[in-house]
Design a protein around this motif. Structure first.
Motif, PDB file in Angstrom:
ATOM      1  N   LEU A  81       1.008  -1.118   0.017  1.00 55.28           N
ATOM      2  CA  LEU A  81       0.029  -0.010  -0.022  1.00 55.28           C
ATOM      3  C   LEU A  81       0.854   1.264   0.139  1.00 55.28           C
ATOM      4  N   ARG A  82       1.966   1.205   0.745  1.00 51.52           N
ATOM      5  CA  ARG A  82       2.599   2.388   0.950  1.00 51.52           C
ATOM      6  C   ARG A  82       3.670   2.763  -0.325  1.00 51.52           C
ATOM      7  N   ASN A  83       4.044   1.700  -1.166  1.00 49.34           N
ATOM      8  CA  ASN A  83       4.573   1.919  -2.198  1.00 49.34           C
ATOM      9  C   ASN A  83       3.659   2.185  -3.419  1.00 49.34           C
ATOM     10  N   MET A  84       2.615   1.761  -3.607  1.00 44.02           N
ATOM     11  CA  MET A  84       1.444   2.354  -4.538  1.00 44.02           C
ATOM     12  C   MET A  84       0.718   3.403  -4.341  1.00 44.02           C
ATOM     13  N   LEU A  85       0.540   3.918  -3.047  1.00 41.40           N
ATOM     14  CA  LEU A  85      -0.070   5.290  -2.653  1.00 41.40           C
ATOM     15  C   LEU A  85       0.666   6.003  -1.741  1.00 41.40           C
ATOM     16  N   PRO A  86       1.745   6.466  -2.417  1.00 41.53           N
ATOM     17  CA  PRO A  86       2.721   7.099  -1.616  1.00 41.53           C
ATOM     18  C   PRO A  86       2.192   8.236  -1.115  1.00 41.53           C
ATOM     19  N   ARG A  87       1.050   8.916  -1.509  1.00 40.97           N
ATOM     20  CA  ARG A  87       0.654  10.160  -1.083  1.00 40.97           C
ATOM     21  C   ARG A  87      -0.244   9.981   0.094  1.00 40.97           C
ATOM     22  N   ALA A  88      -0.676   8.721   0.448  1.00 39.72           N
ATOM     23  CA  ALA A  88      -1.689   8.450   1.535  1.00 39.72           C
ATOM     24  C   ALA A  88      -0.653   7.845   2.937  1.00 39.72           C
ATOM     25  N   ARG A  89      -1.581   7.847   4.034  1.00 39.03           N
ATOM     26  CA  ARG A  89      -0.700   7.702   5.153  1.00 39.03           C
ATOM     27  C   ARG A  89      -1.599   6.238   5.528  1.00 39.03           C
ATOM     28  N   VAL A  90      -0.441   5.259   5.658  1.00 38.59           N
ATOM     29  CA  VAL A  90      -0.852   3.839   5.971  1.00 38.59           C
ATOM     30  C   VAL A  90      -0.311   3.502   7.420  1.00 38.59           C
ATOM     31  N   TYR A  91      -1.265   3.295   8.344  1.00 38.99           N
ATOM     32  CA  TYR A  91      -0.770   2.427   9.776  1.00 38.99           C
ATOM     33  C   TYR A  91      -1.356   1.383  10.057  1.00 38.99           C
ATOM     34  N   TYR A  92      -0.668   0.273  10.553  1.00 42.67           N
ATOM     35  CA  TYR A  92      -0.991  -0.769  10.982  1.00 42.67           C
ATOM     36  C   TYR A  92      -1.150  -1.231  12.418  1.00 42.67           C
ATOM     37  N   VAL A  93      -2.317  -1.614  12.809  1.00 41.25           N
ATOM     38  CA  VAL A  93      -2.600  -1.706  14.491  1.00 41.25           C
ATOM     39  C   VAL A  93      -2.456  -3.496  14.588  1.00 41.25           C
ATOM     40  N   GLN A  94      -1.376  -3.788  15.022  1.00 38.17           N
ATOM     41  CA  GLN A  94      -1.182  -5.195  15.239  1.00 38.17           C
ATOM     42  C   GLN A  94      -1.934  -5.807  16.071  1.00 38.17           C
ATOM     43  N   SER A  95      -2.462  -5.123  17.180  1.00 35.96           N
ATOM     44  CA  SER A  95      -3.266  -6.027  18.162  1.00 35.96           C
ATOM     45  C   SER A  95      -4.782  -6.170  17.456  1.00 35.96           C
ATOM     46  N   GLN A  96      -5.292  -5.205  16.823  1.00 34.04           N
ATOM     47  CA  GLN A  96      -6.532  -5.523  16.099  1.00 34.04           C
ATOM     48  C   GLN A  96      -6.573  -6.043  14.728  1.00 34.04           C
ATOM     49  N   GLY A  97      -5.310  -6.266  14.004  1.00 38.56           N
ATOM     50  CA  GLY A  97      -5.035  -6.668  12.677  1.00 38.56           C
ATOM     51  C   GLY A  97      -5.882  -5.805  11.947  1.00 38.56           C
ATOM     52  N   ALA A  98      -5.541  -4.452  12.044  1.00 39.38           N
ATOM     53  CA  ALA A  98      -6.645  -3.506  11.256  1.00 39.38           C
ATOM     54  C   ALA A  98      -5.351  -2.520  10.553  1.00 39.38           C
ATOM     55  N   LEU A  99      -5.775  -1.891   9.371  1.00 34.61           N
ATOM     56  CA  LEU A  99      -5.192  -0.686   8.790  1.00 34.61           C
ATOM     57  C   LEU A  99      -5.844   0.438   8.625  1.00 34.61           C
ATOM     58  N   SER A 100      -5.440   1.317   9.231  1.00 29.97           N
ATOM     59  CA  SER A 100      -5.940   2.541   9.006  1.00 29.97           C
ATOM     60  C   SER A 100      -5.248   3.482   8.054  1.00 29.97           C
ATOM     61  N   ILE A 101      -6.050   4.000   7.075  1.00 33.59           N
ATOM     62  CA  ILE A 101      -5.490   4.686   5.998  1.00 33.59           C
ATOM     63  C   ILE A 101      -5.994   6.053   5.761  1.00 33.59           C
ATOM     64  N   GLU A 102      -5.278   7.120   5.534  1.00 36.49           N
ATOM     65  CA  GLU A 102      -5.963   8.534   5.490  1.00 36.49           C
ATOM     66  C   GLU A 102      -5.198   8.954   4.225  1.00 36.49           C
ATOM     67  N   GLY A 103      -6.190   9.657   3.366  1.00 36.47           N
ATOM     68  CA  GLY A 103      -5.725  10.173   2.141  1.00 36.47           C
ATOM     69  C   GLY A 103      -6.936  10.646   1.492  1.00 36.47           C
ATOM     70  N   SER A 104      -6.753  10.713   0.085  1.00 35.86           N
ATOM     71  CA  SER A 104      -7.834  11.373  -0.760  1.00 35.86           C
ATOM     72  C   SER A 104      -8.864  10.247  -0.887  1.00 35.86           C
ATOM     73  N   ALA A 105      -9.919  10.454  -1.452  1.00 35.15           N
ATOM     74  CA  ALA A 105     -11.009   9.711  -1.841  1.00 35.15           C
ATOM     75  C   ALA A 105     -10.555   8.538  -2.692  1.00 35.15           C
ATOM     76  N   GLY A 106      -9.834   8.917  -3.872  1.00 32.89           N
ATOM     77  CA  GLY A 106      -9.135   7.921  -4.955  1.00 32.89           C
ATOM     78  C   GLY A 106      -8.397   7.218  -4.105  1.00 32.89           C
ATOM     79  N   ASP A 107      -7.444   7.573  -2.997  1.00 31.26           N
ATOM     80  CA  ASP A 107      -6.700   6.711  -2.419  1.00 31.26           C
ATOM     81  C   ASP A 107      -7.346   5.714  -1.424  1.00 31.26           C
ATOM     82  N   ILE A 108      -8.372   6.059  -1.049  1.00 35.55           N
ATOM     83  CA  ILE A 108      -9.221   4.923  -0.095  1.00 35.55           C
ATOM     84  C   ILE A 108      -9.683   3.955  -0.991  1.00 35.55           C
ATOM     85  N   ASP A 109     -10.415   4.523  -2.197  1.00 36.21           N
ATOM     86  CA  ASP A 109     -10.924   3.360  -3.179  1.00 36.21           C
ATOM     87  C   ASP A 109     -10.000   2.580  -3.649  1.00 36.21           C
ATOM     88  N   ALA A 110      -8.725   3.004  -4.073  1.00 37.33           N
ATOM     89  CA  ALA A 110      -7.673   1.951  -4.437  1.00 37.33           C
ATOM     90  C   ALA A 110      -7.196   1.405  -3.439  1.00 37.33           C
TER      91      ALA A 110
END
Length: 271
Positions: A81-110
Motif C-alpha cells: 500500500l505504501r509503495n502504490m499510494l505514496p501520498r496516503a498515510r498507512v498505519y497498521y494496528v497489530q493488536s487489532q489486525g487493522a489498517l488505518s488509511i488516511e488520504g484522498s477519496a481516490g486513495d481510499i478506493d484504490a
C-alpha cells in the motif's frame, strides 16, 4: 588664435559627458535586465512550487485484515500500500489486525481494491503422519499424529516425549556442591509447513526420533554416575502432496532389531 584651445577644451568636456551618460545608460539597462531575469526566475520557481502535488487527507477508513495469518503477511500488505499510494498515510494496528488509511477519496478506493485482492484467507490442511513399525511384511504397530497447517509457509511443531537430565558441570561453594543440569528432549519431534495450492501443495518436514541408548557411552551398561547416551534419527526433506493420497516419506531400520519403520503422510483440506 587664443579662442581655439577654449573651444577644443569645451568639445572635450562635452565628449566626456556623453561617454559618462552612455555608460550610465548601459549600466541602467544591465541592471534592469538582471532584475527582469531575477523576476522571471522567481516566477518560474513560484510556478514550479505551485504545481507540486499536495497531499489530500480528506478521507479516512479502517480495514480489518481477514487473510493475514502472520505479522509477515500484514507487513507485506502495508509495504504494498505504501509503495502504490505514496501520498496516503498507512498505519497498521497489530493488536487489532487493522489498517488505518488516511488520504484522498481516490486513495481510499484504490486501497480497498488492493486489500480485497491480496488479503485472501489462507487454506488450512490437516496433515496426518503415520509411523508404522513393521517386521518384514507384518505390521507390528502404528502411531498416527495429525497437525493443522496453513498454506503460509509457517511451521507447525509437534513434540511428544520426556526431558532427560544431563549433568553439565559442578561447583563447590561453602562446603556444598552445586550441580549444573541441562535437560534434553527425548521422543518424537515433527516440524511441518506447507505452501502453494491444493493441486501443487509443497510440504517441508523434519521428523526427529530420539531415545536414551541402552548402552553407556563406553559400550557398557549405564550407571548413575555415567552420562546418558542418546540415539537419534532425523528425516528431513520436501515433497509435493496430492490431497487424499498417502505419500511415503521414508523408511528406516530400527537398531537392535529386525524391525523397520515406515513414515508416511496424507493431507486433506480443512477449509
Amino acid at each position: 588664435m587664443k579662442l581655439i584651445p577654449v573651444r577644443t577644451g569645451r568639445r572635450a568636456m562635452l565628449s566626456a559627458f556623453s561617454l559618462i551618460g552612455l555608460a550610465l545608460t548601459l549600466s541602467a539597462l544591465c541592471s534592469h535586465a538582471a532584475a527582469q531575469d531575477q523576476t522571471a526566475s522567481a516566477a518560474a520557481n513560484s510556478t514550479e512550487t505551485s504545481t507540486q502535488p499536495k497531499g489530500d487527507f480528506g478521507s479516512y477508513r479502517t480495514f480489518y485484515l481477514m487473510g493475514a495469518a502472520s505479522q509477515h503477511d500484514a507487513n507485506d500488505i502495508v509495504t504494498d500500500l505504501r509503495n502504490m499510494l505514496p501520498r496516503a498515510r498507512v498505519y497498521y494496528v497489530q493488536s487489532q489486525g487493522a489498517l488505518s488509511i488516511e488520504g484522498s477519496a481516490g486513495d481510499i478506493d484504490a486501497a480497498q481494491k488492493m486489500i480485497s485482492e491480496v488479503d485472501r484467507p489462507r487454506k488450512s490442511y490437516r496433515l496426518t503422519f503415520s509411523l508404522t513399525e513393521m517386521d518384514e511384511d507384518k505390521t507390528v504397530g502404528t502411531q498416527k499424529v495429525s497437525l493443522i497447517a496453513l498454506d503460509s509457509g509457517e511451521k507447525t511443531v509437534f513434540k511428544q516425549g520426556s526431558k532427560v537430565p544431563v549433568v553439565t558441570g559442578s561447583s563447590a561453594e561453602n562446603n556444598s556442591t552445586h550441580t549444573e543440569v541441562q535437560y534434553e528432549d527425548v521422543g518424537l519431534n515433527i516440524e511441518a509447513s506447507v505452501d502453494g495450492s491444493s493441486d501443487t501443495l509443497r510440504l517441508n518436514t523434519k521428523i526427529e526420533q530420539s531415545s536414551v541408548s541402552t548402552e553407556g557411552a563406553s559400550g557398557s551398561a549405564p550407571n548413575a554416575a555415567a552420562d546418558p547416551s542418546f540415539r537419534q534419527t532425523v528425516l528431513q526433506g520436501s515433497a509435493t502432496l496430492v490431497p487424499g493420497k498417502p505419500l511415503v516419506l521414508g523408511t528406516l531400520d530400527i537398531p537392535g532389531s529386525t524391525h523397520r519403520e515406515e513414515i508416511s503422510v496424507v493431507s486433506e483440506v480443512v477449509r
